[in-house]
Scaffold this active site. Structure first.
Site, PDB file in Angstrom:
ATOM      1  CG  ASP A   1      -9.261   2.395  -1.142  1.00 19.27           C
ATOM      2  OD1 ASP A   1      -8.959   1.144  -0.685  1.00 19.27           O
ATOM      3  OD2 ASP A   1      -8.821   3.502   0.109  1.00 19.27           O
TER       4      ASP A   1
ATOM      5  CG  ASP B   1      -2.208   0.682   1.081  1.00 16.78           C
ATOM      6  OD1 ASP B   1      -2.367   1.503  -0.078  1.00 16.78           O
ATOM      7  OD2 ASP B   1      -3.212   0.441   1.765  1.00 16.78           O
TER       8      ASP B   1
HETATM    9  C1  DGJ Z   1      -5.746   2.319   1.770  1.00 15.29           C
HETATM   10  C2  DGJ Z   1      -6.016   1.110   1.082  1.00 15.29           C
HETATM   11  O1  DGJ Z   1      -6.725   1.662  -0.190  1.00 15.29           O
HETATM   12  C3  DGJ Z   1      -7.069  -0.428   1.705  1.00 15.29           C
HETATM   13  O2  DGJ Z   1      -7.562  -1.374   1.035  1.00 15.29           O
HETATM   14  C4  DGJ Z   1      -6.596  -0.613   3.138  1.00 15.29           C
HETATM   15  O3  DGJ Z   1      -5.810  -1.337   2.758  1.00 15.29           O
HETATM   16  C5  DGJ Z   1      -6.173   0.746   3.319  1.00 15.29           C
HETATM   17  N1  DGJ Z   1      -5.396   1.295   3.209  1.00 15.29           N
HETATM   18  C6  DGJ Z   1      -5.565   0.187   5.247  1.00 15.29           C
HETATM   19  O4  DGJ Z   1      -4.828   1.122   5.512  1.00 15.29           O
END
Ligand code: DGJ
Length: 725
Positions: free
Chosen positions: A543, A473
């Site tokens: 997301d 991430d």
């Molecule tokens: C952002 C990501 O896009 C999410 O899927 C998740 O992993 C969060 N970060 C966790 O902090």
């Protein structure tokens, strides 16, 4: 077959799909003459007169305006008033580079680019290397042009080298310049924001400067390193399209300049707003690679070329056709609120539903109860997992699932042990208070010690947990762009050095752990680009997992990237991002478009839903080869109407998976008759779900009826198979 023909001052690169032609004019000026459908021969007189030149022999820089001349690597200050591809400041303070061709050679295959991801030769490609030189400063530019067999693609890059005796400063470096003889095009870019990545924007080309860019230090949620020019009327199946994409994950510009004479210049490369590269004698600077695509079969043909290029020449080959695990991710199931028992219970329920992989998302390390702390402290939070990661993993494995884990290796929380030990590892400007975002700072990934730390902490986590999957991430963009180890005159190297450092880390890790599946993520799809796909065969698309949002996001993403690269999950309702409630079947239909998984707590499913999820996972496995490795066609655009539809057709045309999603229920309309694409007109097919039999020609010409139920966000998934004779 690929040919690179050099005669009568013309250089003609050709394969079965395209021709690319340049001319070496007297004095070594390198003109561009043609890019498009393949030509048997090229008689340049018409194209030259179009550029105001009577003949090649008559050309002189003094008498022919460079402003009219289509060029391969133009610079400013020599009479060309359009934006240039390179700007280099010489020791005398001047900033034009007069680059003239001094040599050319043809190479079988394709040289790798130093420190940067790029397309690979998969056998049969050929590369033209041109060397240009500016006698005044000693600047040398090496231009690479690679053609691949059976693809309407040219891969291009530029390498600058200082062969002089004094320092130079590069303040602009584009990877590609393409001068087009007319401006009768429409410009397409992909833009968005968090939760609505990669929307499609199409508008007529105008005089002057237009395009898209990022200065986020990432390719970004807001814009993609891609642009296309489509003829007015070009659609999914018909019409000419020329597109460029950059294999790069940092700040970029992708622009077109509509010129006074009715021509157009396309440029793609590093964003020069935050860039300045001191080039000492003997030093070199490699541009990222850009790829140029030509399609005579509309936007769909362009996408097919990109998909084939990335799959055959860019993605980690080990993973291209490898079945992907159906995963359950803990993020929306638990966020930061979990302990070992809860995670094991989720994994157990996921295993019972038929999943392959359990992914432990954020919150397992340091003292991470929220997003305020601990990035950099990559050791298990024993308050939540008292037995350590190993103990949790053993219990997850006992359920029959494999284990994967989330990390954000490029980041550092000010509230972390790492920051207390190495405050200078964060990007920062000495004397200024660093500005955080999501309570975190960015590591100075340009530093070798930071790179070593990143490699070691990810390696250790993989070793400790036996993880077969890493979700990589990256959740914030630039501020405090400064490095504690760079002198003032080199600070503006930092954004590009950061990307080189990141790619070095990814290379070391993917080479050390070739069997680990790395999925990229950046607040969703904030760095969904060809640079990271070189290392990560899949990328978390967004997301936002709401069905109707995903129709747009995934439809847009497939403009450039193949379905297998998109992480797509079924999530709970009400949806956590939009609060919309949609049927489970529609959530499944949308997620089937990519590498499939779930983002919910399986313990909260009703018995009926659990049965449905079990059937979904079986279906996802059964159809995976067709869905992820077949040819993908977009059929109905959510950007243009109430319906979304796409179809993946297996290479042998014997199986296809069709998805149809209606956004809003409508009253008193005929159901949609949807003409399909990609089938064999001579084959006979059965729609498995209805047991109806049709000819391939009927399905593509007359269409297939979509009797979707009343209700918002209703969907159909049809499996279309040939009827055995
Ligand atoms: C952002 C990501 O896009 C999410 O899927 C998740 O992993 C969060 N970060 C966790 O902090």
């Amino acid at each position: 077959m690929i040919e690179i023909i050099r005669e009568n001052r013309l250089i003609h690169l050709r394969n079965a799909c395209i021709s690319y032609v340049m001319a070496e004019l007297p004095g070594g000026v390198l003109a561009h003459l043609y890019f498009g459908a393949p030509l048997r021969t090229l008689h340049p007189q018409g194209l030259l007169r179009h550029a105001g030149i009577a003949s090649i022999e008559d050309f002189t820089v003094q008498e022919c305006s460079l402003d009219k001349l289509p060029q391969e690597l133009p610079s400013f200050g020599l009479g060309d008033m359009r934006p240039g591809a390179v700007t280099v400041e010489g020791p005398d303070g001047s900033w034009s580079a007069d680059l003239r061709l001094v040599s050319s050679e043809v190479i079988d295959g394709k040289p790798a680019l130093q420190d940067l991801p790029a397309t690979r030769d998969a056998g049969g490609s050929k590369t033209l290397r041109l060397t240009l030189r500016d006698e005044h400063t000693g600047l040398e530019a090496q231009l690479l042009y690679t053609l691949f067999e059976h693809l309407p693609v040219v891969a291009r890059s530029v390498r600058l080298r200082n062969t002089g005796s004094q320092a130079l400063r590069v303040t602009r470096l584009h990877s590609l310049c393409l001068d087009l003889p007319d401006d009768k095009w429409e410009l397409i870019t992909m833009n968005g924001a968090w939760g609505r990545e990669r929307g499609i924007y199409r508008r007529p080309l105008m005089p002057g400067f237009q395009g898209t860019a990022s200065r986020h230090g990432a390719s970004s949620l807001q814009s993609s390193p891609f642009l296309a020019l489509a003829r007015p009327g070009a659609n999914e199946a018909h019409g000419e399209v020329i597109a460029a994409a950059l294999i790069y994950s940092g700040s970029f510009t992708a622009t077109v300049f509509g010129h006074q004479y009715g021509s157009a210049r396309m440029l793609i490369g590093l964003n020069d707003e935050d860039f300045s590269w001191l080039l000492e004698p003997g030093e070199a600077l490699q541009s990222p690679e850009a790829v140029l695509v030509h399609s005579r079969e509309g936007i769909g043909g362009m996408s097919a070329a990109f998909h084939a290029l990335w799959r055959g020449h860019l993605l980690p080959q080990r993973w291209v056709s490898q079945p992907r695990p159906v995963l359950f991710n803990s993020w929306e199931a638990a966020y930061f609120d979990f302990d070992e028992d809860k995670l094991v219970a989720i994994a157990k329920a996921a295993a019972e539903a038929g999943a392959d992989l359990f992914v432990l998302d954020d919150g397992w390390f340091g003292h991470r109860d929220n997003d305020c702390t601990s990035l950099g402290d990559w050791y298990t939070d024993r308050r939540k997992l008292p037995g350590g990661l190993g103990c949790l993993v053993d219990k997850v494995r006992d359920t029959g699932l494999q284990f994967g884990i989330w990390m954000e290796p490029e980041m550092i929380s000010p509230e972390s042990d790492l920051y207390h030990t190495h405050p200078d590892w964060a990007m920062q400007i000495p004397g200024r208070e660093p500005i955080t975002s999501r309570h975190q700072l960015i590591l100075d990934v340009s530093r070798e010690d930071v790179q070593d730390f990143m490699v070691e902490s990810v390696s250790q986590t993989i070793r400790d947990s036996g993880a077969v999957y890493i979700k990589w991430d990256m959740n914030r963009n630039y501020s405090n762009i400064g490095s504690a180890v760079l002198p003032p005159e080199r600070q503006r190297k930092l954004p590009h050095r950061y990307m080189i450092g990141l790619y070095r880390v990814m290379k070391r890790l993917t080479e050390a752990f070739p069997d680990v599946l790395f999925e990229g993520c950046s607040s969703g799809g904030g760095r969904f680009d060809a640079g990271l796909l070189y290392f990560c065969p899949q990328y978390w698309c967004s997301d936002n997992t709401d069905v109707l949002s995903r129709c747009r996001i995934q439809y847009g993403t497939t403009i450039v990237f193949p379905p297998s690269t998109m992480g797509c999950h079924v999530s709970a309702v009400p949806n956590h991002q939009t609060a919309r409630v949609t049927p489970l079947n529609a959530r499944f239909a949308a997620a089937l478009c990519g590498s499939f998984g779930y983002e919910l707590d399986p313990r909260k499913l009703t018995d009926e839903e659990r049965e449905e999820v079990r059937r979904q996972i079986t279906y996802a496995h059964e159809t995976e080869d067709t869905r992820l490795n077949g040819r993908f066609y977009r059929l109905l655009s959510p950007f243009e109407g109430n319906d979304t539809a796409w179809i993946s057709v297996r290479e042998d045309q014997r199986e296809a998976v069709l998805t149809f999603i209606r956004e809003r229920s409508q009253v008193n309309f005929f159901p949609t008759l949807l003409p399909l694409r990609g089938l064999n007109p001579d084959f006979t097919y059965r729609v498995e779900e209805t047991q109806e039999v049709y000819g391939g020609d009927e399905l593509m010409q007359a269409g297939l009826l979509m009797p979707v139920k009343p209700g918002d966000a209703e969907a159909l998934v049809y499996t279309i198979r040939t009827v055995e004779a």
